[in-house]
Design a protein around this motif. Structure first.
Motif, PDB file in Angstrom:
ATOM      1  N   ASN A 139       0.809  -1.224   0.000  1.00  0.00           N
ATOM      2  CA  ASN A 139       0.000   0.000   0.000  1.00  0.00           C
ATOM      3  C   ASN A 139       0.840   1.272   0.000  1.00  0.00           C
ATOM      4  O   ASN A 139       0.286   2.373   0.093  1.00  0.00           O
ATOM      5  N   GLU A 140       2.139   1.124  -0.118  1.00  0.00           N
ATOM      6  CA  GLU A 140       3.014   2.298  -0.205  1.00  0.00           C
ATOM      7  C   GLU A 140       3.145   2.742  -1.660  1.00  0.00           C
ATOM      8  O   GLU A 140       3.202   1.921  -2.579  1.00  0.00           O
ATOM      9  N   THR A 141       3.222   4.059  -1.849  1.00  0.00           N
ATOM     10  CA  THR A 141       3.498   4.613  -3.168  1.00  0.00           C
ATOM     11  C   THR A 141       4.996   4.584  -3.412  1.00  0.00           C
ATOM     12  O   THR A 141       5.778   4.982  -2.543  1.00  0.00           O
ATOM     13  N   PHE A 142       5.395   4.086  -4.577  1.00  0.00           N
ATOM     14  CA  PHE A 142       6.807   4.038  -4.927  1.00  0.00           C
ATOM     15  C   PHE A 142       7.037   4.752  -6.247  1.00  0.00           C
ATOM     16  O   PHE A 142       6.115   4.947  -7.040  1.00  0.00           O
ATOM     17  N   THR A 143       8.276   5.148  -6.470  1.00  0.00           N
ATOM     18  CA  THR A 143       8.671   5.789  -7.720  1.00  0.00           C
ATOM     19  C   THR A 143       9.402   4.786  -8.588  1.00  0.00           C
ATOM     20  O   THR A 143      10.383   4.166  -8.159  1.00  0.00           O
ATOM     21  N   LEU A 144       8.903   4.604  -9.801  1.00  0.00           N
ATOM     22  CA  LEU A 144       9.521   3.709 -10.787  1.00  0.00           C
ATOM     23  C   LEU A 144      10.355   4.537 -11.745  1.00  0.00           C
ATOM     24  O   LEU A 144       9.869   5.523 -12.307  1.00  0.00           O
ATOM     25  N   GLY A 173       7.713   7.664 -12.876  1.00  0.00           N
ATOM     26  CA  GLY A 173       6.347   7.895 -12.437  1.00  0.00           C
ATOM     27  C   GLY A 173       6.138   7.122 -11.155  1.00  0.00           C
ATOM     28  O   GLY A 173       7.103   6.663 -10.527  1.00  0.00           O
ATOM     29  N   GLN A 174       4.885   6.950 -10.772  1.00  0.00           N
ATOM     30  CA  GLN A 174       4.600   6.307  -9.500  1.00  0.00           C
ATOM     31  C   GLN A 174       3.576   5.189  -9.649  1.00  0.00           C
ATOM     32  O   GLN A 174       2.887   5.079 -10.661  1.00  0.00           O
ATOM     33  N   ASN A 175       3.487   4.362  -8.628  1.00  0.00           N
ATOM     34  CA  ASN A 175       2.470   3.333  -8.522  1.00  0.00           C
ATOM     35  C   ASN A 175       2.400   2.921  -7.058  1.00  0.00           C
ATOM     36  O   ASN A 175       3.180   3.417  -6.234  1.00  0.00           O
ATOM     37  N   GLY A 240      15.474  -2.255 -12.912  1.00  0.00           N
ATOM     38  CA  GLY A 240      15.343  -0.899 -12.402  1.00  0.00           C
ATOM     39  C   GLY A 240      14.679  -0.865 -11.038  1.00  0.00           C
ATOM     40  O   GLY A 240      14.071  -1.838 -10.592  1.00  0.00           O
ATOM     41  N   PRO A 241      14.765   0.284 -10.345  1.00  0.00           N
ATOM     42  CA  PRO A 241      14.291   0.345  -8.968  1.00  0.00           C
ATOM     43  C   PRO A 241      12.847   0.809  -8.830  1.00  0.00           C
ATOM     44  O   PRO A 241      12.336   1.603  -9.606  1.00  0.00           O
ATOM     45  N   GLY A 242      12.203   0.301  -7.766  1.00  0.00           N
ATOM     46  CA  GLY A 242      11.007   0.909  -7.206  1.00  0.00           C
ATOM     47  C   GLY A 242      11.433   1.546  -5.900  1.00  0.00           C
ATOM     48  O   GLY A 242      11.859   0.849  -4.970  1.00  0.00           O
ATOM     49  N   LEU A 243      11.359   2.869  -5.803  1.00  0.00           N
ATOM     50  CA  LEU A 243      11.918   3.608  -4.675  1.00  0.00           C
ATOM     51  C   LEU A 243      10.831   4.042  -3.699  1.00  0.00           C
ATOM     52  O   LEU A 243       9.833   4.650  -4.100  1.00  0.00           O
ATOM     53  N   ILE A 244      11.027   3.731  -2.433  1.00  0.00           N
ATOM     54  CA  ILE A 244      10.215   4.269  -1.346  1.00  0.00           C
ATOM     55  C   ILE A 244      11.122   5.148  -0.501  1.00  0.00           C
ATOM     56  O   ILE A 244      12.144   4.681   0.013  1.00  0.00           O
ATOM     57  N   ASN A 245      10.771   6.427  -0.403  1.00  0.00           N
ATOM     58  CA  ASN A 245      11.617   7.390   0.320  1.00  0.00           C
ATOM     59  C   ASN A 245      13.044   7.377  -0.208  1.00  0.00           C
ATOM     60  O   ASN A 245      14.014   7.450   0.553  1.00  0.00           O
ATOM     61  N   ASN A 246      13.176   7.251  -1.517  1.00  0.00           N
ATOM     62  CA  ASN A 246      14.461   7.253  -2.221  1.00  0.00           C
ATOM     63  C   ASN A 246      15.352   6.082  -1.824  1.00  0.00           C
ATOM     64  O   ASN A 246      16.566   6.121  -2.015  1.00  0.00           O
TER      65      ASN A 246
END
Length: 289
Positions: A139-144, A173-175, A240-246
């Protein structure tokens, strides 16, 4: 509905560098990642015949990527492309370390233990990301961020050759992470691979319509997305990364779709369009490795 699987291991001469975006224009500058910031640590992984994405981590001596991006590829045939404000820099790879339990099929792909490290011959000119070490990704938003093929939510990936920025431009973007393999009801070893429970993060590509909410339709987990911020991974984003809080929470591995009557997929085709699912290797699960 029949579940079909895609991986993101693409031929070198066919890879396009984009993320699938929810608008009609896949070249919308709102999704372009310009050099000169922390996101420069998202890099291109070049092999002799294939290419994917990776992330510089820690002090810059290592790159984190997906195992299927580098499986069977010798270090001497590999380079890392770092896009800086001053231009693109290529770094040589000294060693490829694939997770010991990665056991791919004949194509070189498996969704289980799909993670690898590359040791660079020389330290990167920039520092890398830290790893996400918590356990609250759901349920966290991450940056792709990645070098995936251009595409849109309605049409999916563009045909090869229709992306004039191939090999140069990075998108983001995000998801939201919606599911966890072996933990979320209904999601367990979806592809036949014996995947360690808790090691894969899932997300879908939403357009705001409940009929195209893949998690809502298939698993009764209803979330119609982030609007124009929402993106999906495509071919070329692998590793590639999915980033939460960088911090790196996920490593792009592959994707899937339900095809047939009642499918949430807008075009009933496996091409990263609205209504499809994607999956990331969960970094916190493998942090000790």
């Amino acid at each position: 509905m029949v579940l079909h699987v895609r991986d993101f291991h693409t031929q070198f001469f066919e890879v396009q560098e984009r993320v699938a975006v929810p608008v009609s224009d896949p070249f919308d500058p709102a999704y372009i990642t310009s050099p000169g910031g922390s996101q420069d640590a998202v890099v291109g992984v070049f092999n002799a015949t294939t290419r994917g994405t990776g992330s510089i981590i820690g002090d810059g001596q290592w790159v984190l990527t997906a195992a299927h991006v580098v499986f069977g590829e010798p270090a001497e045939d590999m380079q890392i492309a770092v896009d800086l404000a001053s231009g693109r820099v290529f770094l040589n790879v000294a060693e490829v370390i694939i997770h010991p339990d990665y056991a791919p099929d004949s194509t070189g792909y498996s969704s289980a233990n799909d993670i690898a490290l590359l040791r660079l011959q020389d330290r990167s000119p920039i520092a890398g990301f830290d790893l996400y070490r918590g356990n609250n990704e759901l349920n966290e938003t991450f940056t792709l961020i990645g070098y995936g093929q251009a595409g849109t939510g309605d049409q999916g990936q563009l045909p090869f050759g229709d992306d004039p920025g191939s090999g140069i431009t990075k998108r983001q973007g995000q998801n939201n992470y919606d599911g966890l393999d072996g933990v979320t009801p209904g999601i367990d070893d979806l592809f036949g691979d014996v995947t360690p429970d808790g090691s894969l993060l899932f997300y879908d590509f939403d357009n705001g319509n409940p009929d195209n909410d893949a998690f809502g339709v298939a698993f009764s987990i209803n979330d119609t997305g982030l609007g124009s911020n929402e993106v999906n991974s495509t071919q070329g984003d692998s590793g590639g990364p999915g980033l939460i809080n960088n911090q790196i929470a996920g490593v792009v591995s592959g994707g899937t779709s339900f095809i047939g009557a009642g499918s949430p997929d807008v075009d009933n085709a496996l091409n990263s369009s609205f209504g499809e699912l994607s999956l990331d290797t969960r970094v916190s699960f493998f942090q000790d490795w």
